[in-house]
Design a protein around this motif. Structure first.
Motif, PDB file in Angstrom:
ATOM      1  N   MET A  47       0.832  -1.186   0.000  1.00  0.00           N
ATOM      2  CA  MET A  47       0.000   0.000   0.000  1.00  0.00           C
ATOM      3  C   MET A  47       0.876   1.248   0.000  1.00  0.00           C
ATOM      4  SD  MET A  47      -3.073   1.145  -0.129  1.00  0.00           S
ATOM      5  CE  MET A  47      -4.082  -0.272   0.354  1.00  0.00           C
ATOM      6  N   VAL A  48       0.551   2.192  -0.875  1.00  0.00           N
ATOM      7  CA  VAL A  48       1.314   3.428  -1.011  1.00  0.00           C
ATOM      8  C   VAL A  48       0.362   4.604  -0.851  1.00  0.00           C
ATOM      9  CG1 VAL A  48       2.609   4.876  -2.631  1.00  0.00           C
ATOM     10  CG2 VAL A  48       3.065   2.423  -2.506  1.00  0.00           C
ATOM     11  N   ASP A  49       0.771   5.565  -0.022  1.00  0.00           N
ATOM     12  CA  ASP A  49       0.043   6.825   0.070  1.00  0.00           C
ATOM     13  C   ASP A  49       1.047   7.959   0.233  1.00  0.00           C
ATOM     14  OD1 ASP A  49       0.858   6.459   2.666  1.00  0.00           O
ATOM     15  OD2 ASP A  49      -1.162   6.262   3.508  1.00  0.00           O
ATOM     16  N   ALA A  50       0.598   9.104   0.725  1.00  0.00           N
ATOM     17  CA  ALA A  50       1.417  10.325   0.678  1.00  0.00           C
ATOM     18  C   ALA A  50       2.822  10.190   1.276  1.00  0.00           C
ATOM     19  CB  ALA A  50       0.666  11.472   1.354  1.00  0.00           C
ATOM     20  N   PRO A  51       3.001   9.602   2.483  1.00  0.00           N
ATOM     21  CA  PRO A  51       4.358   9.519   3.033  1.00  0.00           C
ATOM     22  C   PRO A  51       5.303   8.696   2.161  1.00  0.00           C
ATOM     23  CG  PRO A  51       2.727   9.115   4.749  1.00  0.00           C
ATOM     24  CD  PRO A  51       2.004   9.107   3.449  1.00  0.00           C
ATOM     25  N   PHE A  52       4.784   7.628   1.563  1.00  0.00           N
ATOM     26  CA  PHE A  52       5.612   6.773   0.717  1.00  0.00           C
ATOM     27  C   PHE A  52       5.954   7.453  -0.604  1.00  0.00           C
ATOM     28  CE2 PHE A  52       3.295   4.002   3.575  1.00  0.00           C
ATOM     29  CZ  PHE A  52       4.298   3.167   4.054  1.00  0.00           C
ATOM     30  N   ILE A  53       5.013   8.233  -1.112  1.00  0.00           N
ATOM     31  CA  ILE A  53       5.279   8.979  -2.345  1.00  0.00           C
ATOM     32  C   ILE A  53       6.370  10.017  -2.105  1.00  0.00           C
ATOM     33  CG2 ILE A  53       4.281  10.576  -4.027  1.00  0.00           C
ATOM     34  CD1 ILE A  53       1.564   9.139  -3.491  1.00  0.00           C
ATOM     35  N   GLU A  54       6.263  10.713  -0.995  1.00  0.00           N
ATOM     36  CA  GLU A  54       7.272  11.727  -0.676  1.00  0.00           C
ATOM     37  C   GLU A  54       8.638  11.086  -0.458  1.00  0.00           C
ATOM     38  OE1 GLU A  54       9.075  15.177  -0.393  1.00  0.00           O
ATOM     39  OE2 GLU A  54       6.983  14.884  -0.967  1.00  0.00           O
ATOM     40  N   SER A  55       8.659   9.926   0.185  1.00  0.00           N
ATOM     41  CA  SER A  55       9.915   9.216   0.396  1.00  0.00           C
ATOM     42  C   SER A  55      10.534   8.788  -0.932  1.00  0.00           C
ATOM     43  CB  SER A  55       9.676   7.995   1.289  1.00  0.00           C
ATOM     44  OG  SER A  55      10.861   7.256   1.473  1.00  0.00           O
ATOM     45  N   ALA A  56       9.718   8.299  -1.838  1.00  0.00           N
ATOM     46  CA  ALA A  56      10.218   7.900  -3.156  1.00  0.00           C
ATOM     47  C   ALA A  56      10.754   9.101  -3.914  1.00  0.00           C
ATOM     48  CB  ALA A  56       9.092   7.233  -3.957  1.00  0.00           C
ATOM     49  N   ARG A  57      10.065  10.220  -3.818  1.00  0.00           N
ATOM     50  CA  ARG A  57      10.510  11.443  -4.497  1.00  0.00           C
ATOM     51  C   ARG A  57      11.872  11.893  -3.929  1.00  0.00           C
ATOM     52  NH1 ARG A  57       6.116  14.145  -3.813  1.00  0.00           N
ATOM     53  NH2 ARG A  57       5.237  13.565  -5.829  1.00  0.00           N
ATOM     54  N   ALA A  58      12.027  11.824  -2.618  1.00  0.00           N
ATOM     55  CA  ALA A  58      13.287  12.230  -1.994  1.00  0.00           C
ATOM     56  C   ALA A  58      14.423  11.294  -2.381  1.00  0.00           C
ATOM     57  CB  ALA A  58      13.128  12.265  -0.476  1.00  0.00           C
ATOM     58  N   LEU A  59      14.140   9.989  -2.468  1.00  0.00           N
ATOM     59  CA  LEU A  59      15.181   9.037  -2.828  1.00  0.00           C
ATOM     60  C   LEU A  59      15.666   9.263  -4.257  1.00  0.00           C
ATOM     61  CD1 LEU A  59      15.445   5.367  -1.813  1.00  0.00           C
ATOM     62  CD2 LEU A  59      15.759   5.952  -4.211  1.00  0.00           C
ATOM     63  N   VAL A  60      14.748   9.473  -5.181  1.00  0.00           N
ATOM     64  CA  VAL A  60      15.147   9.724  -6.566  1.00  0.00           C
ATOM     65  C   VAL A  60      15.943  11.020  -6.669  1.00  0.00           C
ATOM     66  CG1 VAL A  60      14.291  10.264  -8.877  1.00  0.00           C
ATOM     67  CG2 VAL A  60      13.273   8.376  -7.578  1.00  0.00           C
ATOM     68  N   ALA A  61      15.508  12.040  -5.948  1.00  0.00           N
ATOM     69  CA  ALA A  61      16.229  13.315  -5.977  1.00  0.00           C
ATOM     70  C   ALA A  61      17.643  13.148  -5.426  1.00  0.00           C
ATOM     71  CB  ALA A  61      15.475  14.358  -5.171  1.00  0.00           C
ATOM     72  N   LEU A  62      17.789  12.377  -4.353  1.00  0.00           N
ATOM     73  CA  LEU A  62      19.116  12.129  -3.785  1.00  0.00           C
ATOM     74  C   LEU A  62      19.996  11.398  -4.783  1.00  0.00           C
ATOM     75  CD1 LEU A  62      21.163  12.054  -1.462  1.00  0.00           C
ATOM     76  CD2 LEU A  62      20.034   9.962  -0.659  1.00  0.00           C
ATOM     77  N   ALA A  63      19.447  10.362  -5.417  1.00  0.00           N
ATOM     78  CA  ALA A  63      20.222   9.603  -6.395  1.00  0.00           C
ATOM     79  C   ALA A  63      20.661  10.480  -7.557  1.00  0.00           C
ATOM     80  CB  ALA A  63      19.399   8.413  -6.903  1.00  0.00           C
ATOM     81  N   GLU A  64      19.775  11.359  -7.996  1.00  0.00           N
ATOM     82  CA  GLU A  64      20.124  12.257  -9.103  1.00  0.00           C
ATOM     83  C   GLU A  64      21.225  13.228  -8.698  1.00  0.00           C
ATOM     84  OE1 GLU A  64      16.357  13.930 -10.106  1.00  0.00           O
ATOM     85  OE2 GLU A  64      15.817  12.280 -11.467  1.00  0.00           O
ATOM     86  N   ARG A  65      21.162  13.732  -7.480  1.00  0.00           N
ATOM     87  CA  ARG A  65      22.181  14.674  -7.014  1.00  0.00           C
ATOM     88  C   ARG A  65      23.526  13.984  -6.799  1.00  0.00           C
ATOM     89  NH1 ARG A  65      19.507  17.851  -2.102  1.00  0.00           N
ATOM     90  NH2 ARG A  65      21.415  19.108  -2.256  1.00  0.00           N
ATOM     91  N   LEU A  66      23.481  12.701  -6.450  1.00  0.00           N
ATOM     92  CA  LEU A  66      24.718  11.944  -6.275  1.00  0.00           C
ATOM     93  C   LEU A  66      25.248  11.386  -7.599  1.00  0.00           C
ATOM     94  CD1 LEU A  66      23.886   9.903  -3.034  1.00  0.00           C
ATOM     95  CD2 LEU A  66      25.524  11.802  -3.234  1.00  0.00           C
ATOM     96  N   GLY A  67      24.433  11.474  -8.644  1.00  0.00           N
ATOM     97  CA  GLY A  67      24.847  10.931  -9.935  1.00  0.00           C
ATOM     98  C   GLY A  67      24.717   9.430 -10.013  1.00  0.00           C
ATOM     99  N   THR A  68      23.802   8.842  -9.219  1.00  0.00           N
ATOM    100  CA  THR A  68      23.637   7.389  -9.213  1.00  0.00           C
ATOM    101  C   THR A  68      22.234   6.978  -9.632  1.00  0.00           C
ATOM    102  OG1 THR A  68      22.999   7.405  -6.871  1.00  0.00           O
ATOM    103  CG2 THR A  68      25.345   7.120  -7.368  1.00  0.00           C
ATOM    104  N   ALA A  69      21.589   7.800 -10.443  1.00  0.00           N
ATOM    105  CA  ALA A  69      20.184   7.583 -10.764  1.00  0.00           C
ATOM    106  C   ALA A  69      19.968   6.997 -12.145  1.00  0.00           C
ATOM    107  CB  ALA A  69      19.411   8.903 -10.633  1.00  0.00           C
ATOM    108  N   GLU A  70      20.903   6.168 -12.630  1.00  0.00           N
ATOM    109  CA  GLU A  70      20.784   5.636 -13.976  1.00  0.00           C
ATOM    110  C   GLU A  70      19.648   4.641 -14.127  1.00  0.00           C
ATOM    111  OE1 GLU A  70      23.490   5.663 -12.212  1.00  0.00           O
ATOM    112  OE2 GLU A  70      24.936   6.938 -13.253  1.00  0.00           O
ATOM    113  N   ALA A  71      19.290   3.980 -13.002  1.00  0.00           N
ATOM    114  CA  ALA A  71      18.279   2.922 -13.087  1.00  0.00           C
ATOM    115  C   ALA A  71      16.920   3.487 -13.498  1.00  0.00           C
ATOM    116  CB  ALA A  71      18.150   2.214 -11.742  1.00  0.00           C
TER     117      ALA A  71
END
Length: 298
Positions: free
Chosen positions: A274-298
């Motif tokens: 089950m996914v709702d607002a907290p999980f969506i925000e967490s996913a958004r933060a993780l992708v943003a972190l990966a992009e800033r670290l340059g590890t978001a190729e997946a």
């Protein structure tokens, strides 16, 4: 104030060992912590202060927003006669963050900020230096929430296990003690909207233990971990970087969220969870972190 959100690894370097400064810069550490406190013998404090100040002044100017190592100096404690002299020497170009040891109250933070502002006025610095507060005493742990929220200059919290555990007779490898301290610090940092950092591991010849500690801290929401040897840096960097599988799943969550939210659905299943607002925000933060670290190729 500087952001420490991308500081996975912070490598301690004794201020009395200037021959190591260049070598430390060449490592993959996200930040250097030039140490004027515990790593410097009492008789070499002034020498170390001068060496660190000269090194900071020698660094090339960094454009706003440009990547580069965060430069941190761990000064001597607020109650010592060395504290204000340390600040006057190091405040200026090249310094990003002052690491304040033994923080025990909001009053300590306010006093440190006042001293830092006075040093900035004396040196003509721009007032952008942050404070990384060490939580390494029982009083500090009990007051960690007020420390974290004491002033906008506080840009992060850092655990110091040696000073916290040894006087109390707590084993450094006690998982119960480690995780209790981590959770208390993590929630205080979360309430203040700042990152927190796991303490260093003195056992340099225990890479698997270093990896396990870093991974455990990341699972509790920590942004990074201190290192006392260059060999620990790649271990810690890897532990605090999102894996390709994590990034890929986060992207799937965001893709599903875009579709379901547009259709008026606030909670939905993604791969059986089950996914709702907290999980969506967490996913958004993780992708943003990966992009800033340059590890978001997946």
């Amino acid at each position: 104030m500087p952001s420490l959100a991308l500081m996975r690894s912070k490598l301690f370097v004794p201020g009395s060992r200037p021959e190591l400064f260049g070598k430390a810069v060449a490592t993959a550490a996200d930040a250097l912590s030039l140490d004027l406190e515990d790593a410097v013998a009492p008789g070499r404090k002034e020498e170390a202060r001068g060496a660190v100040a000269a090194f900071l002044r020698s660094l090339p100017p960094r454009a706003d927003g440009a990547p580069g190592k965060v430069m941190i100096v761990r000064v001597n404690g607020l109650a010592t006669s060395l504290f204000e002299a340390d600040l006057r020497a190091i405040t200026g170009p090249g310094l990003d963050v002052v690491n304040l040891p033994m923080a025990e109250s909001a009053a300590d933070i306010q006093a440190a900020v006042a001293a830092l502002e006075a040093a900035e006025q004396t040196t003509g610095a721009g007032g952008t230096v942050g404070l990384l507060a060490n939580i390494e005493t029982p009083r500090g742990l009990l007051a960690v929430a007020e420390i974290a929220a004491a002033h906008p200059r506080v840009v992060g919290l850092q655990i110091g296990y040696g000073d916290l555990f040894e006087p109390a007779g707590i084993a450094r490898d006690s998982e119960a003690a480690l995780n209790h301290v981590r959770l208390v610090v993590r929630f205080a940092a979360a309430a203040a909207g700042i990152p927190c950092f796991d303490g260093s591991l003195a056992a340099v010849d225990a890479p698997e233990r270093c990896r396990a500690e870093a991974e455990a801290a990341r699972r509790l929401g920590f942004a990074g971990k201190s290192c006392i040897h260059p060999s620990q840096v790649p271990i810690v960097n890897a532990a605090f970087a999102p894996s390709p599988a994590e990034v890929a799943r986060a992207r799937r969550v965001l893709e599903a969220a875009g579709e379901r939210l547009a259709g008026g659905t606030g909670a939905f299943l993604v791969e059986g969870q089950m996914v709702d607002a907290p999980f969506i925000e967490s996913a958004r933060a993780l992708v943003a972190l990966a992009e800033r670290l340059g590890t978001a190729e997946a």
